[in-house]
Design an enzyme around this catalytic site. Structure first.
Site, PDB file in Angstrom:
ATOM      1  N   ARG A 182       0.823  -1.212   0.000  1.00  0.00           N
ATOM      2  CA  ARG A 182       0.000   0.000   0.000  1.00  0.00           C
ATOM      3  C   ARG A 182       0.865   1.274   0.000  1.00  0.00           C
ATOM      4  NH1 ARG A 182      -3.205  -3.515  -0.791  1.00  0.00           N
ATOM      5  NH2 ARG A 182      -5.333  -3.657   0.006  1.00  0.00           N
TER       6      ARG A 182
ATOM      7  N   GLU B 205      -5.046   3.653   6.397  1.00  0.00           N
ATOM      8  CA  GLU B 205      -4.711   3.499   4.984  1.00  0.00           C
ATOM      9  C   GLU B 205      -5.333   4.655   4.192  1.00  0.00           C
ATOM     10  OE1 GLU B 205      -6.524   1.792   1.618  1.00  0.00           O
ATOM     11  OE2 GLU B 205      -5.868  -0.174   2.345  1.00  0.00           O
TER      12      GLU B 205
ATOM     13  N   SER C 247     -10.781  -0.659   3.056  1.00  0.00           N
ATOM     14  CA  SER C 247     -10.050  -0.848   4.314  1.00  0.00           C
ATOM     15  C   SER C 247      -9.634   0.514   4.861  1.00  0.00           C
ATOM     16  CB  SER C 247      -8.786  -1.672   4.089  1.00  0.00           C
ATOM     17  OG  SER C 247      -9.099  -2.939   3.600  1.00  0.00           O
TER      18      SER C 247
HETATM   19  N1  EPU Z   1     -10.936 -10.939   9.669  1.00  0.00           N
HETATM   20  C1  EPU Z   1     -11.661 -11.036  10.827  1.00  0.00           C
HETATM   21  N2  EPU Z   1     -12.666 -10.124  11.045  1.00  0.00           N
HETATM   22  C2  EPU Z   1     -12.976  -9.173  10.167  1.00  0.00           C
HETATM   23  C3  EPU Z   1     -12.240  -9.079   8.954  1.00  0.00           C
HETATM   24  C4  EPU Z   1     -11.223  -9.978   8.737  1.00  0.00           C
HETATM   25  O1  EPU Z   1     -11.418 -11.890  11.662  1.00  0.00           O
HETATM   26  O2  EPU Z   1     -13.893  -8.392  10.427  1.00  0.00           O
HETATM   27  C5  EPU Z   1      -9.867 -11.917   9.420  1.00  0.00           C
HETATM   28  C6  EPU Z   1     -10.399 -13.182   8.753  1.00  0.00           C
HETATM   29  O3  EPU Z   1      -9.823 -14.279   9.371  1.00  0.00           O
HETATM   30  C7  EPU Z   1      -9.882 -13.114   7.355  1.00  0.00           C
HETATM   31  C8  EPU Z   1      -8.622 -12.272   7.480  1.00  0.00           C
HETATM   32  O4  EPU Z   1      -8.885 -11.383   8.570  1.00  0.00           O
HETATM   33  O5  EPU Z   1      -9.575 -14.399   6.887  1.00  0.00           O
HETATM   34  C9  EPU Z   1      -8.321 -11.483   6.241  1.00  0.00           C
HETATM   35  O6  EPU Z   1      -9.507 -10.782   5.847  1.00  0.00           O
HETATM   36  P1  EPU Z   1      -9.772 -10.404   4.318  1.00  0.00           P
HETATM   37  O7  EPU Z   1      -9.535 -11.563   3.432  1.00  0.00           O
HETATM   38  O8  EPU Z   1     -11.088  -9.720   4.250  1.00  0.00           O
HETATM   39  O9  EPU Z   1      -8.594  -9.395   3.998  1.00  0.00           O
HETATM   40  P2  EPU Z   1      -8.011  -8.145   4.808  1.00  0.00           P
HETATM   41  O10 EPU Z   1      -6.617  -8.476   5.197  1.00  0.00           O
HETATM   42  O11 EPU Z   1      -8.957  -7.726   5.878  1.00  0.00           O
HETATM   43  C10 EPU Z   1      -6.953  -7.091   2.667  1.00  0.00           C
HETATM   44  C11 EPU Z   1      -6.956  -5.777   1.956  1.00  0.00           C
HETATM   45  C12 EPU Z   1      -8.253  -5.581   1.192  1.00  0.00           C
HETATM   46  C13 EPU Z   1      -8.398  -6.723   0.187  1.00  0.00           C
HETATM   47  C14 EPU Z   1      -8.382  -8.050   0.960  1.00  0.00           C
HETATM   48  C15 EPU Z   1      -8.429  -9.247   0.049  1.00  0.00           C
HETATM   49  C16 EPU Z   1      -5.594  -4.295   3.359  1.00  0.00           C
HETATM   50  C17 EPU Z   1      -5.571  -3.145   4.283  1.00  0.00           C
HETATM   51  N3  EPU Z   1      -6.798  -4.688   2.926  1.00  0.00           N
HETATM   52  O12 EPU Z   1      -7.983  -7.043   3.659  1.00  0.00           O
HETATM   53  O13 EPU Z   1      -8.150  -4.368   0.473  1.00  0.00           O
HETATM   54  O14 EPU Z   1      -9.602  -6.613  -0.562  1.00  0.00           O
HETATM   55  O15 EPU Z   1      -7.150  -8.141   1.723  1.00  0.00           O
HETATM   56  O16 EPU Z   1      -7.191  -9.492  -0.488  1.00  0.00           O
HETATM   57  O17 EPU Z   1      -4.518  -4.836   2.998  1.00  0.00           O
HETATM   58  C18 EPU Z   1      -8.628  -2.018   0.583  1.00  0.00           C
HETATM   59  O18 EPU Z   1      -7.410  -1.833   0.566  1.00  0.00           O
HETATM   60  O19 EPU Z   1      -9.446  -1.067   0.609  1.00  0.00           O
HETATM   61  C19 EPU Z   1      -9.137  -3.381   0.587  1.00  0.00           C
HETATM   62  C20 EPU Z   1     -10.437  -3.656   0.696  1.00  0.00           C
END
Ligand code: EPU
Length: 338
Positions: free
Chosen positions: A164, A334, A238
């Site tokens: 990012r 972010e 995010s």
């Molecule tokens: N999780 C929870 N609770 C929640 C959300 C997530 O426990 O409310 C845990 C779950 O175990 C899940 C893990 O966190 O398996 C990862 O969650 P997710 O796959 O939704 O991905 P993220 O790490 O929360 C990142 C990016 C997103 C992108 C997703 C998918 C960042 C800051 N965010 O989110 O990007 O869509 O991965 O690859 O790196 C954005 O930047 O605006 C964005 C949406």
């Protein structure tokens, strides 16, 4: 529409739907318009904020400068064997570009389906999702130098991409306006399907030999199920980055919180799932006045209708403080705060 407008509401120009005003506003569709605007005294004198889709911004007050919306259109491509170079005007809506590539059978962008924003903004924070980052497909970009009006080409190595992050958020912040971006795609699909959620969907749908259209569809559907649609519920995706911690801190935390979700970065550091940390602190789906966290993804802050930027910001502070006192981990925003 005049090239330069005054006292414009920014509500339609930010996906959080925050209702603030900009002292000056301009939307440009061509390089000629940008050059012409560059000759207005206000362009050099006022504080400048360049926006694309306005999908990574939180306005906390009226903007006393010039908001410049880049709407340069156009997608072209060239084919050299199996290498495809796709070039998009900075104003092209990111998902239109993904659809163009998927429809033509060009592989590389499918995991980035349905990310909000524009092509021109994509290198700035090195957008990423489902195991792919922009840096994996970025070829080069052209950018207008604000001080001189000259167009400069940035190659991959010039951009210093990181999670990012890029040079455009650091050393070159406020110095260039990206006008077009070129992407290195391929007619031969080399799919990235390692992400758990994609794997699970492929199994569920009984797809054993997925194509790029399958992946694009699956990613789009996962996003729709997890993330609020900004056209109905204001948000900027995010709100925080996933924090990166040392091996030592990770192992200490894992003793106290064995369920904590994390990913090894392979260099002794670990990325923690901020959504998990926030959910653990009891914030998932929390409503706080007109703002809150999304019910299906705690990392996303939302505007339930009439939130002010200040209200969203102070709610985000509450989250940062609670996560810090619970885990000793600092969450970084972010989203750009203005
Ligand atoms: N999780 C929870 N609770 C929640 C959300 C997530 O426990 O409310 C845990 C779950 O175990 C899940 C893990 O966190 O398996 C990862 O969650 P997710 O796959 O939704 O991905 P993220 O790490 O929360 C990142 C990016 C997103 C992108 C997703 C998918 C960042 C800051 N965010 O989110 O990007 O869509 O991965 O690859 O790196 C954005 O930047 O605006 C964005 C949406």
């Amino acid at each position: 529409m005049p090239l330069l407008q005054e006292n414009i509401s920014l509500k339609p120009y930010n996906t959080f739907g925050i209702d603030v005003k900009s002292r000056y506003f301009s939307e440009i569709f061509t390089l000629e318009q940008l050059a012409e605007l560059g000759r207005y005294p206000v362009f050099k004198e006022a504080r400048l904020l360049v926006i694309g889709g306005g999908s990574n911004l939180l306005f906390t007050e009226d903007f006393e400068g010039l908001v410049l919306k880049i709407s340069i259109p156009g997608i072209t491509h060239t084919v050299t064997g199996e290498n495809i170079m796709v070039t998009a005007g900075a104003g092209v809506v990111w998902n239109d570009l993904v659809n163009y590539s998927v429809t033509h059978g060009f592989a590389g962008m499918e995991n980035l389906s349905l990310i909000p924003g524009t092509a021109g903004a994509s290198p700035i924070q090195n957008i990423g999702a489902y195991g792919v980052e922009l840096k994996d497909i970025f070829e080069s970009c052209l950018a207008y130098e604000i001080a001189t009006g000259e167009i400069r080409k940035f190659e991959h190595a010039d951009c210093h991409f990181a999670y990012r992050d890029s040079i455009f958020k650091n050393e070159l912040k406020g110095k260039y306006i990206i006008t077009s971006v070129s992407f290195k795609l391929s007619s031969k699909a080399d799919l990235n399907i390692q992400y758990g959620a994609i794997q699970a969907e492929l199994i569920k749908r009984n797809i054993t030999e997925p194509g790029i259209a399958d992946i694009s569809k699956i990613v789009s559907e996962i996003r729709v199920s997890k993330l609020p649609d900004p056209s109905t519920i204001g948000n900027a995706g995010s709100f925080f980055k996933n924090p990166v911690v040392s091996d030592e801190q990770y192992h200490t935390l894992k003793i106290d919180f064995p369920e904590m979700v994390s990913f090894s970065l392979g260099n002794g550091q670990f990325k923690l799932a901020a959504g998990w940390l926030i959910e653990y602190c009891g914030f998932k789906g929390r409503i706080s006045g007109e703002t809150g966290t999304w019910k299906n993804q705690a990392l996303v802050l939302v505007n339930h209708g009439h939130a002010t930027g200040k209200e969203v910001y102070s709610f985000s502070e509450q989250i940062i403080d609670t996560v810090h006192s619970t885990f000793g981990v600092n969450l970084e925003r972010e989203v750009n705060i203005l």
